[in-house]
Each structure stands twice: as structure tokens, then as C-alpha cells.
Design a protein around this motif. Sequence first.
Motif, PDB file in Angstrom:
ATOM      1  N   GLU A   1       0.785  -1.279  -0.005  1.00 28.31           N
ATOM      2  CA  GLU A   1       0.131   0.034   0.031  1.00 28.31           C
ATOM      3  C   GLU A   1       0.835   1.301  -0.018  1.00 28.31           C
ATOM      4  OE1 GLU A   1      -2.476  -0.415   3.342  1.00 28.31           O
ATOM      5  OE2 GLU A   1      -3.808  -1.977   2.445  1.00 28.31           O
ATOM      6  N   GLU A   2       1.982   1.261   0.732  1.00 27.93           N
ATOM      7  CA  GLU A   2       2.827   2.392   0.741  1.00 27.93           C
ATOM      8  C   GLU A   2       3.281   2.566  -0.454  1.00 27.93           C
ATOM      9  OE1 GLU A   2       2.905   4.638   3.284  1.00 27.93           O
ATOM     10  OE2 GLU A   2       1.400   3.656   4.266  1.00 27.93           O
ATOM     11  N   LEU A   3       3.816   1.602  -0.946  1.00 24.48           N
ATOM     12  CA  LEU A   3       4.630   1.625  -2.401  1.00 24.48           C
ATOM     13  C   LEU A   3       3.903   2.225  -3.348  1.00 24.48           C
ATOM     14  CD1 LEU A   3       6.853  -1.520  -2.525  1.00 24.48           C
ATOM     15  CD2 LEU A   3       7.736   0.721  -2.550  1.00 24.48           C
ATOM     16  N   VAL A   4       2.340   1.900  -3.570  1.00 24.77           N
ATOM     17  CA  VAL A   4       1.297   1.992  -4.436  1.00 24.77           C
ATOM     18  C   VAL A   4       1.023   3.728  -4.241  1.00 24.77           C
ATOM     19  CG1 VAL A   4      -0.871   2.130  -5.075  1.00 24.77           C
ATOM     20  CG2 VAL A   4       0.335  -0.059  -4.820  1.00 24.77           C
ATOM     21  N   SER A   5       1.090   3.946  -2.851  1.00 26.71           N
ATOM     22  CA  SER A   5       0.724   5.429  -2.504  1.00 26.71           C
ATOM     23  C   SER A   5       2.105   6.164  -3.139  1.00 26.71           C
ATOM     24  CB  SER A   5       0.567   5.568  -1.069  1.00 26.71           C
ATOM     25  OG  SER A   5       0.308   6.833  -0.573  1.00 26.71           O
ATOM     26  N   ALA A   6       2.983   5.935  -2.794  1.00 31.18           N
ATOM     27  CA  ALA A   6       4.512   6.671  -3.114  1.00 31.18           C
ATOM     28  C   ALA A   6       4.206   6.762  -4.795  1.00 31.18           C
ATOM     29  CB  ALA A   6       5.426   6.092  -2.804  1.00 31.18           C
ATOM     30  N   ALA A   7       4.197   5.677  -5.617  1.00 32.64           N
ATOM     31  CA  ALA A   7       4.001   5.685  -6.975  1.00 32.64           C
ATOM     32  C   ALA A   7       2.707   6.711  -7.579  1.00 32.64           C
ATOM     33  CB  ALA A   7       3.737   4.556  -7.663  1.00 32.64           C
ATOM     34  N   ALA A   8       1.795   6.610  -7.055  1.00 31.56           N
ATOM     35  CA  ALA A   8       0.545   7.454  -7.421  1.00 31.56           C
ATOM     36  C   ALA A   8       0.880   8.777  -7.082  1.00 31.56           C
ATOM     37  CB  ALA A   8      -0.636   6.946  -6.387  1.00 31.56           C
ATOM     38  N   THR A   9       1.533   9.179  -6.062  1.00 25.74           N
ATOM     39  CA  THR A   9       1.984  10.580  -5.719  1.00 25.74           C
ATOM     40  C   THR A   9       3.424  11.069  -6.336  1.00 25.74           C
ATOM     41  OG1 THR A   9       2.656   9.865  -3.453  1.00 25.74           O
ATOM     42  CG2 THR A   9       0.485  10.571  -3.856  1.00 25.74           C
ATOM     43  N   ASN A  10       4.102  10.366  -7.112  1.00 24.44           N
ATOM     44  CA  ASN A  10       5.196  10.735  -7.698  1.00 24.44           C
ATOM     45  C   ASN A  10       6.275  10.784  -6.749  1.00 24.44           C
ATOM     46  OD1 ASN A  10       6.408  11.077 -10.129  1.00 24.44           O
ATOM     47  ND2 ASN A  10       6.413  13.375 -10.015  1.00 24.44           N
ATOM     48  N   ASN A  11       6.283   9.974  -5.630  1.00 26.46           N
ATOM     49  CA  ASN A  11       7.416   9.996  -4.568  1.00 26.46           C
ATOM     50  C   ASN A  11       8.457   9.059  -5.023  1.00 26.46           C
ATOM     51  OD1 ASN A  11       8.832  10.124  -2.173  1.00 26.46           O
ATOM     52  ND2 ASN A  11       7.151  10.687  -0.949  1.00 26.46           N
ATOM     53  N   VAL A  12       9.343   9.260  -5.802  1.00 25.46           N
ATOM     54  CA  VAL A  12      10.238   8.624  -6.301  1.00 25.46           C
ATOM     55  C   VAL A  12      11.259   8.331  -5.163  1.00 25.46           C
ATOM     56  CG1 VAL A  12      12.473   8.517  -7.684  1.00 25.46           C
ATOM     57  CG2 VAL A  12      10.324   9.153  -8.491  1.00 25.46           C
ATOM     58  N   LYS A  13      11.590   9.295  -4.127  1.00 21.22           N
ATOM     59  CA  LYS A  13      12.407   9.331  -3.094  1.00 21.22           C
ATOM     60  C   LYS A  13      12.021   8.172  -2.215  1.00 21.22           C
ATOM     61  CE  LYS A  13      14.332  11.801   0.935  1.00 21.22           C
ATOM     62  NZ  LYS A  13      14.295  13.245   1.586  1.00 21.22           N
ATOM     63  N   ARG A  14      10.762   8.122  -1.791  1.00 23.50           N
ATOM     64  CA  ARG A  14      10.127   7.194  -1.030  1.00 23.50           C
ATOM     65  C   ARG A  14      10.156   5.966  -1.562  1.00 23.50           C
ATOM     66  NH1 ARG A  14       4.430   7.230   2.412  1.00 23.50           N
ATOM     67  NH2 ARG A  14       5.553   6.847   4.402  1.00 23.50           N
ATOM     68  N   ILE A  15      10.022   5.797  -2.772  1.00 20.75           N
ATOM     69  CA  ILE A  15      10.395   4.253  -3.625  1.00 20.75           C
ATOM     70  C   ILE A  15      11.628   3.685  -3.330  1.00 20.75           C
ATOM     71  CG2 ILE A  15      10.269   3.011  -5.486  1.00 20.75           C
ATOM     72  CD1 ILE A  15       7.868   4.728  -6.537  1.00 20.75           C
ATOM     73  N   LYS A  16      12.486   4.675  -3.445  1.00 21.00           N
ATOM     74  CA  LYS A  16      13.877   4.286  -3.551  1.00 21.00           C
ATOM     75  C   LYS A  16      14.286   3.827  -1.884  1.00 21.00           C
ATOM     76  CE  LYS A  16      15.878   6.893  -7.427  1.00 21.00           C
ATOM     77  NZ  LYS A  16      16.826   8.001  -7.664  1.00 21.00           N
ATOM     78  N   SER A  17      13.798   4.419  -0.857  1.00 19.27           N
ATOM     79  CA  SER A  17      14.061   4.307   0.461  1.00 19.27           C
ATOM     80  C   SER A  17      13.481   2.898   0.822  1.00 19.27           C
ATOM     81  CB  SER A  17      13.380   5.102   1.339  1.00 19.27           C
ATOM     82  OG  SER A  17      13.877   6.518   1.289  1.00 19.27           O
ATOM     83  N   PHE A  18      12.293   2.565   0.162  1.00 18.89           N
ATOM     84  CA  PHE A  18      11.652   1.367   0.670  1.00 18.89           C
ATOM     85  C   PHE A  18      12.614   0.139  -0.046  1.00 18.89           C
ATOM     86  CE2 PHE A  18       7.578   3.095   2.108  1.00 18.89           C
ATOM     87  CZ  PHE A  18       7.284   2.302   3.123  1.00 18.89           C
ATOM     88  N   VAL A  19      12.780   0.321  -1.213  1.00 15.91           N
ATOM     89  CA  VAL A  19      13.851  -0.604  -1.943  1.00 15.91           C
ATOM     90  C   VAL A  19      15.132  -0.786  -1.119  1.00 15.91           C
ATOM     91  CG1 VAL A  19      14.996  -1.005  -3.973  1.00 15.91           C
ATOM     92  CG2 VAL A  19      12.565  -0.274  -4.106  1.00 15.91           C
ATOM     93  N   ARG A  20      15.780   0.353  -0.603  1.00 12.19           N
ATOM     94  CA  ARG A  20      16.765   0.333   0.124  1.00 12.19           C
ATOM     95  C   ARG A  20      16.623  -0.585   1.148  1.00 12.19           C
ATOM     96  NH1 ARG A  20      20.743   3.969  -1.311  1.00 12.19           N
ATOM     97  NH2 ARG A  20      22.499   3.893  -0.161  1.00 12.19           N
ATOM     98  N   ALA A  21      15.501  -0.358   1.738  1.00 12.62           N
ATOM     99  CA  ALA A  21      15.231  -1.166   3.126  1.00 12.62           C
ATOM    100  C   ALA A  21      14.971  -2.623   2.863  1.00 12.62           C
ATOM    101  CB  ALA A  21      14.121  -0.458   3.796  1.00 12.62           C
ATOM    102  N   GLY A  22      14.928  -2.899   1.685  1.00 11.34           N
ATOM    103  CA  GLY A  22      14.675  -4.462   1.403  1.00 11.34           C
ATOM    104  C   GLY A  22      13.216  -4.572   0.654  1.00 11.34           C
ATOM    105  N   ALA A  23      12.549  -3.740   0.584  1.00 10.39           N
ATOM    106  CA  ALA A  23      11.065  -3.884   0.262  1.00 10.39           C
ATOM    107  C   ALA A  23      11.003  -4.610  -1.349  1.00 10.39           C
ATOM    108  CB  ALA A  23      10.291  -2.976  -0.083  1.00 10.39           C
TER     109      ALA A  23
END
Length: 244
Positions: free
Chosen positions: A156-178
Motif C-alpha cells: 500500500e505504501e509503495l502504491v501510494s508513493a507511486a501514485a503521488t510521484n514520490n520517487v524518493k520514498r520508493i527508493k527508500s523502501f527498496v533500500r530497506a529491502g522491500a
Amino acid sequence: MTIVTTSDGAANEDDTSVDDIIAHIAQALELASLEDQRHLQELLVPTLFMNAVVNADLQRMDRLREHLEDVNQRDAMGTTFLHVAACEGALEVVEWLLLNGAVVHVRDAKGFTPLWAAVSCDQTKVCSFPFDRRQVIDLLVQTGAHLMELPTKVGEELVSAAATNNVKRIKSFVRAGADVDQPDTLGRTALHAACITGAKKVVRTLLEFGASTTRTDKTKMTAAMLATAAGHAGIAALCEAQPQ
């Protein structure tokens, strides 16, 4: 002896020992018994320590450590000092806490860990320092932290970040192992969401991270199909051109 009050009303020490501060306040409140003074210390020291954490004041943290009952102490919301330091992105404070016994797997009242705080704090207004949280995320992961939240919550957080154009947050989640392909409750991934909204930068980022273009949501729609339906032909072409 000088007692300084911060903007939020918390007491602060200025070249004064913690024992002196407690004794001074106990005297002002007419707390004569040792038990009352002990209760006062239990209430006051965590507040002073949290203030030091928020202000990244390592010297004050050092002075207060011997008076702090537990470095993993929680507030009413279950938040620990490590949660706050991770959210602030204060690398040196996080390092100090870890070296002094802070636990990376502790959860707050909502079930969130310090790693989650570091990843998601970019959308909150409580952070006072413009620190780069990438190093904090890396350090927490290196010391054994991982995303312990429900997979659907991560989706849900990844989808929300993508829908709001939040690239930084997506990168943070992936960095954390998502898992970049982690779906939400509708079976949609971040790539699905980015294709629907036409967020080309997000789509490119997700494709670079290896997001699947063949995965379908619960309506059997792929990311390219959703992009086409939303009128984003260029984004649909990007997805279709991605090697599988």
C-alpha cells in the motif's frame, strides 16, 4: 545553577549535573522522600534525553545515559529514542543509540519499527533536520533491521508513493529491502499505480529496479494495459519494451 526551558516547555540542563537538576526541582515541589525523587527522575530524564536526541546533542546524551533507566524506553505511543532518531535521519545519534544497546526490532504502538520510521518519515512534518536518511537505512539494515510490517502494508505504501510521484520514498523502501512488486490489497503494484497516473519518472525508476511488467492485478490488468486505458500510450510502450 541554571535551568533552561525549551520552546516546548521541557526542562534542559546548562552546565549542571542531572542530580542537581532533580534535587532543585524536587525541592521546588517539596518532594522530600527518596521515592518521590526517584519517580521525578523517572519522569524527567527520558524527557531530557528525548530532547537531546531530537537536537542531535551527543554530549548531553552522554551525560544523561547513566541516569536513563532503559535506552529502549517507550513513550505513551510506544515510540523509542531510536524511532525518533531514525525518523530525523540523524546518523550519529542512531549510531550512538545502537552502540548503547538500542534494539532495531522494537515496534511502536502501531506496529512500526525504527526502519519503517526512517523510510516513511519523508512524508511527516515532525523531522527538524534535513539529513539524508539513506545512510540511516543502510546502518539499520546492516545491524539486522528489516521491514517487519505486513506485506500488504508495504504494498500500500509503495502504491501510494507511486501514485503521488514520490520517487524518493520508493527508493527508500527498496533500500530497506522491500519487494518492488509487492501488491496492495487490490493486487496492484507500484508500477500499476504509476502507469495509471502517468508518472513517467516513477515508471522508469521502477523498471530500473526490475519491476514486473507482466504481473496482473485482481482485474487481470497488466501495467501496460492500465496505462493504455488511462491514455498514457508512451508509458505503455515503455512497459512493453521492457525485457522480461
